[in-house]
Design a protein around this motif. Structure first.
Motif, PDB file in Angstrom:
ATOM      1  N   ARG A 168     -12.290   6.005 -11.329  1.00  0.00           N
ATOM      2  CA  ARG A 168     -11.753   6.764 -12.349  1.00  0.00           C
ATOM      3  C   ARG A 168     -10.596   7.396 -11.724  1.00  0.00           C
ATOM      4  O   ARG A 168     -10.108   8.648 -11.854  1.00  0.00           O
ATOM      5  N   VAL A 169      -9.809   6.577 -11.250  1.00  0.00           N
ATOM      6  CA  VAL A 169      -8.600   7.011 -10.710  1.00  0.00           C
ATOM      7  C   VAL A 169      -7.508   7.199 -11.177  1.00  0.00           C
ATOM      8  O   VAL A 169      -7.476   6.949 -12.521  1.00  0.00           O
ATOM      9  N   GLY A 170      -6.619   8.148 -10.710  1.00  0.00           N
ATOM     10  CA  GLY A 170      -5.179   8.528 -11.423  1.00  0.00           C
ATOM     11  C   GLY A 170      -4.224   7.272 -11.280  1.00  0.00           C
ATOM     12  O   GLY A 170      -4.489   6.153 -10.937  1.00  0.00           O
ATOM     13  N   ILE A 171      -3.118   7.556 -11.412  1.00  0.00           N
ATOM     14  CA  ILE A 171      -1.736   6.813 -11.885  1.00  0.00           C
ATOM     15  C   ILE A 171      -0.788   6.689 -10.372  1.00  0.00           C
ATOM     16  O   ILE A 171      -0.304   5.578 -10.312  1.00  0.00           O
ATOM     17  N   MET A 172      -1.386   7.609  -9.447  1.00  0.00           N
ATOM     18  CA  MET A 172      -0.291   7.653  -8.245  1.00  0.00           C
ATOM     19  C   MET A 172      -0.136   6.252  -7.476  1.00  0.00           C
ATOM     20  O   MET A 172       0.975   5.586  -7.292  1.00  0.00           O
ATOM     21  N   ASP A 173      -1.180   5.705  -7.414  1.00  0.00           N
ATOM     22  CA  ASP A 173      -1.252   4.425  -6.341  1.00  0.00           C
ATOM     23  C   ASP A 173      -0.783   3.325  -6.975  1.00  0.00           C
ATOM     24  O   ASP A 173       0.233   2.554  -6.265  1.00  0.00           O
ATOM     25  N   GLN A 174      -1.054   2.950  -8.161  1.00  0.00           N
ATOM     26  CA  GLN A 174      -0.364   1.892  -8.739  1.00  0.00           C
ATOM     27  C   GLN A 174       1.146   2.059  -9.109  1.00  0.00           C
ATOM     28  O   GLN A 174       1.885   1.111  -8.930  1.00  0.00           O
ATOM     29  N   GLY A 196       0.543  16.138  -2.486  1.00  0.00           N
ATOM     30  CA  GLY A 196       0.132  16.346  -3.926  1.00  0.00           C
ATOM     31  C   GLY A 196      -1.172  15.226  -4.130  1.00  0.00           C
ATOM     32  O   GLY A 196      -1.262  14.391  -4.564  1.00  0.00           O
ATOM     33  N   GLU A 197      -2.440  15.989  -3.520  1.00  0.00           N
ATOM     34  CA  GLU A 197      -3.369  15.229  -3.563  1.00  0.00           C
ATOM     35  C   GLU A 197      -4.597  15.849  -4.532  1.00  0.00           C
ATOM     36  O   GLU A 197      -4.689  16.820  -4.520  1.00  0.00           O
ATOM     37  N   HIS A 198      -5.013  14.911  -5.136  1.00  0.00           N
ATOM     38  CA  HIS A 198      -6.121  14.934  -6.442  1.00  0.00           C
ATOM     39  C   HIS A 198      -5.277  15.610  -7.432  1.00  0.00           C
ATOM     40  O   HIS A 198      -6.048  16.275  -8.390  1.00  0.00           O
ATOM     41  N   THR A 199      -4.040  15.866  -7.451  1.00  0.00           N
ATOM     42  CA  THR A 199      -3.260  16.343  -8.491  1.00  0.00           C
ATOM     43  C   THR A 199      -3.102  15.271  -9.564  1.00  0.00           C
ATOM     44  O   THR A 199      -2.686  15.815 -10.746  1.00  0.00           O
ATOM     45  N   ASP A 200      -3.044  13.969  -9.278  1.00  0.00           N
ATOM     46  CA  ASP A 200      -2.499  12.896 -10.320  1.00  0.00           C
ATOM     47  C   ASP A 200      -3.302  12.882 -11.571  1.00  0.00           C
ATOM     48  O   ASP A 200      -2.852  12.853 -12.596  1.00  0.00           O
ATOM     49  N   TYR A 201      -4.503  13.209 -11.325  1.00  0.00           N
ATOM     50  CA  TYR A 201      -5.733  13.071 -12.396  1.00  0.00           C
ATOM     51  C   TYR A 201      -5.581  14.257 -13.243  1.00  0.00           C
ATOM     52  O   TYR A 201      -6.418  14.551 -14.063  1.00  0.00           O
ATOM     53  N   ASN A 202      -5.002  15.335 -12.682  1.00  0.00           N
ATOM     54  CA  ASN A 202      -4.972  16.758 -13.450  1.00  0.00           C
ATOM     55  C   ASN A 202      -3.361  16.777 -14.091  1.00  0.00           C
ATOM     56  O   ASN A 202      -2.966  17.845 -14.220  1.00  0.00           O
ATOM     57  N   GLY A 208       0.859  -1.150  -0.037  1.00  0.00           N
ATOM     58  CA  GLY A 208       0.037  -0.022  -0.087  1.00  0.00           C
ATOM     59  C   GLY A 208       0.835   1.347   0.012  1.00  0.00           C
ATOM     60  O   GLY A 208       2.224   1.239  -0.044  1.00  0.00           O
ATOM     61  N   ARG A 209       0.144   2.341   0.048  1.00  0.00           N
ATOM     62  CA  ARG A 209       1.103   3.692   0.043  1.00  0.00           C
ATOM     63  C   ARG A 209       0.609   4.700   0.934  1.00  0.00           C
ATOM     64  O   ARG A 209      -0.830   4.495   1.320  1.00  0.00           O
ATOM     65  N   VAL A 210       1.333   5.586   1.211  1.00  0.00           N
ATOM     66  CA  VAL A 210       0.923   6.740   2.035  1.00  0.00           C
ATOM     67  C   VAL A 210       1.262   8.091   0.895  1.00  0.00           C
ATOM     68  O   VAL A 210       2.454   7.773   0.553  1.00  0.00           O
ATOM     69  N   SER A 263     -18.035  11.558  -4.874  1.00  0.00           N
ATOM     70  CA  SER A 263     -17.405  12.952  -4.836  1.00  0.00           C
ATOM     71  C   SER A 263     -16.058  12.881  -5.479  1.00  0.00           C
ATOM     72  O   SER A 263     -15.858  14.044  -6.138  1.00  0.00           O
ATOM     73  N   TYR A 264     -15.451  12.010  -5.663  1.00  0.00           N
ATOM     74  CA  TYR A 264     -14.244  11.638  -6.462  1.00  0.00           C
ATOM     75  C   TYR A 264     -14.529  12.040  -7.799  1.00  0.00           C
ATOM     76  O   TYR A 264     -13.880  12.824  -8.339  1.00  0.00           O
ATOM     77  N   ASN A 265     -15.492  11.421  -8.196  1.00  0.00           N
ATOM     78  CA  ASN A 265     -15.804  11.658  -9.819  1.00  0.00           C
ATOM     79  C   ASN A 265     -16.279  13.080  -9.987  1.00  0.00           C
ATOM     80  O   ASN A 265     -15.975  13.640 -10.954  1.00  0.00           O
TER      81      ASN A 265
HETATM   82  C1  GLA Z   1      -7.149   8.161  -4.461  1.00  0.00           C
HETATM   83  C2  GLA Z   1      -6.775   7.967  -6.051  1.00  0.00           C
HETATM   84  C3  GLA Z   1      -5.549   8.399  -6.642  1.00  0.00           C
HETATM   85  C4  GLA Z   1      -5.405   9.825  -6.234  1.00  0.00           C
HETATM   86  C5  GLA Z   1      -5.846  10.202  -4.783  1.00  0.00           C
HETATM   87  C6  GLA Z   1      -6.141  11.578  -4.410  1.00  0.00           C
HETATM   88  O1  GLA Z   1      -6.186   7.381  -3.976  1.00  0.00           O
HETATM   89  O2  GLA Z   1      -6.735   6.514  -6.306  1.00  0.00           O
HETATM   90  O3  GLA Z   1      -5.225   8.349  -8.097  1.00  0.00           O
HETATM   91  O4  GLA Z   1      -6.406  10.522  -7.030  1.00  0.00           O
HETATM   92  O5  GLA Z   1      -7.214   9.395  -4.398  1.00  0.00           O
HETATM   93  O6  GLA Z   1      -4.790  12.375  -4.578  1.00  0.00           O
END
Ligand code: GLA
Length: 393
Positions: A175-181, A41-47, A35-37, A228-230
């Motif tokens: 519709r998550v961004g790329i950060m976590d993976q 840089g929150e909610h910036t990945d999909y921007n 997992g990750r913490v 709300s994420y979407n």
């Molecule tokens: C979730 C998503 C990430 C990212 C964060 C907010 O963890 O999976 O892609 O958008 O929210 O920063």
């Protein structure tokens, strides 16, 4: 009260192998992903923006061995349901169960032209679920490595991360961004992971060895989270679309300067302006945090984390009372450098930079303060940055 449970993970690969053998009668290969913490840089990945997460010592392990038929059998001892699929007729979208993360990856590998053979799969994990620590990315990444290996196939880790994100976007429907993976694939022990989510260029930023990442779980997850994420994502896209009228080079909020945004405040709906304002400044905060961390200026990194939290609370509006109380509860405790909510929001965890000598005391005190205010006993995890995904045998 037992406030602090301490990472890293105690899960032994040999135990999983033993259980696998009892269930399926063969010896598996085992892969794990963390997992990750997210530090900032929150909610910036999909921007198309910047993030700086770290992989932490909670993992999903996936044990895998071949079958002689074309079935995919997926089990876990922690979650309900034994699942059996025909590889030649895999579902193309979610079935509504935990196995969706495994199945999504399998389905996309196949769609991308990777041949797959029948497999028995056993999944075990200790990434807290629904806590914003990316348990789903950990399942996806460990599964992808397991299936690739079983089929004698290879894919660069960056491609594995992109495939797993696509599985979550198109198969699971988030519709998550790329950060976590990405950080689950490529994180590095002792380092924060600075990632440009447009180019996917990254830089490992050393964390001072005497700093712990203390992760405080509010133990709440409000129903608002996924809807709300979407909505936030759509608001950001609307902002970028409107602002592109004045600068056609704008493809995403990443391309918007603070100056352009201020000039066009009145051209944007109020909510959209607030979301854009968070993203534009949060991107700058990540760059500042990378520079400050590199210089060893933890006081400055801490201030940036506090600013990030206020912005997520007031402009992006994804915090909640429990997260605000947890962030406030850290103030004044010895060894505390700074902290904020982490992940998507509406519950889940905060992340705190704390000097290691003070970490146990910090965990105890923050847990008591939170419990006194909210009436819920939190879990507190004292983490360090760990390595990304790997084979265990
Ligand atoms: C979730 C998503 C990430 C990212 C964060 C907010 O963890 O999976 O892609 O958008 O929210 O920063």
């Amino acid at each position: 009260m037992d406030p602090a449970s301490v990472a890293p993970s105690q899960m032994k690969a040999s135990e999983l192998a033993g259980d696998f053998e009892k269930i399926f009668g063969s010896q598996p290969r085992i892969f794990r992903a963390p997992g990750r913490v997210n530090l900032i840089g929150e909610h910036t990945d999909y921007n198309d923006g910047y993030v700086m997460p770290a992989a932490i010592g909670f993992f999903t392990q996936v044990a895998i061995a071949p079958r002689s038929d074309r079935k995919l059998v997926v089990r876990s001892e922690e979650f309900d349901g034994d699942f059996e699929f025909d590889l030649d007729h895999l579902p193309t979208s979610r079935v509504g169960a935990w196995c969706d993360y495994v199945l999504g990856v399998t389905s996309l590998l196949q769609q991308d032209g990777h041949p797959l053979r029948g497999a028995n799969v056993l999944v075990r994990g200790d990434v807290p679920i629904g806590a914003g620590l990316s348990s789903s990315a950990a399942v996806e990444v460990a599964s992808a490595l397991a299936f690739l290996d079983l089929n004698g196939d290879r894919l660069a880790l960056a491609e594995v991360a992109k495939l797993c994100q696509r599985a979550e976007n198109t198969f699971v429907g988030a519709r998550v961004g790329i950060m976590d993976q990405f950080v689950s694939c490529m994180g590095k022990a002792g380092h924060a992971f600075f990632l440009d989510c447009r180019s996917l260029a990254f830089k490992l930023v050393p964390l001072p060895p005497d700093i712990r990442l203390v992760v405080c779980n509010t133990m709440v997850k409000h129903a608002l989270a996924s809807g709300s994420y979407n909505t936030r994502r759509a608001e950001c896209e609307e902002g970028a679309r409107i602002l592109a009228r004045w600068d056609p080079k704008i493809r995403a909020l990443r391309d918007v300067t603070g100056e352009l945004l201020e000039r066009h405040e009145n051209d944007l709906p109020v909510n959209v302006y607030k979301r854009c304002s968070h993203i534009v400044r949060e991107n700058q905060r990540v760059l500042d945090a990378v520079a400050s961390l590199t210089e060893g200026n933890l006081t400055r990194v801490g201030e940036l984390m506090r600013d990030s939290h206020r912005s997520l609370r007031d402009l992006y509006e994804v915090s909640c009372r429990e997260l605000d109380v947890m962030v406030e509860a850290a103030e004044g405790l010895p060894g505390y450098c700074g902290g904020r909510m982490t992940g998507g929001g509406f519950g889940g965890c905060t992340v705190n930079l704390v000097h290691s000598a003070n970490a146990d005391h910090f965990a105890e005190r923050i847990a008591r303060r939170y419990q006194d205010a909210i009436g819920i006993q939190p879990n507190v995890y004292i983490c360090s940055a760990e390595d990304g995904a790997q084979a265990l045998n």
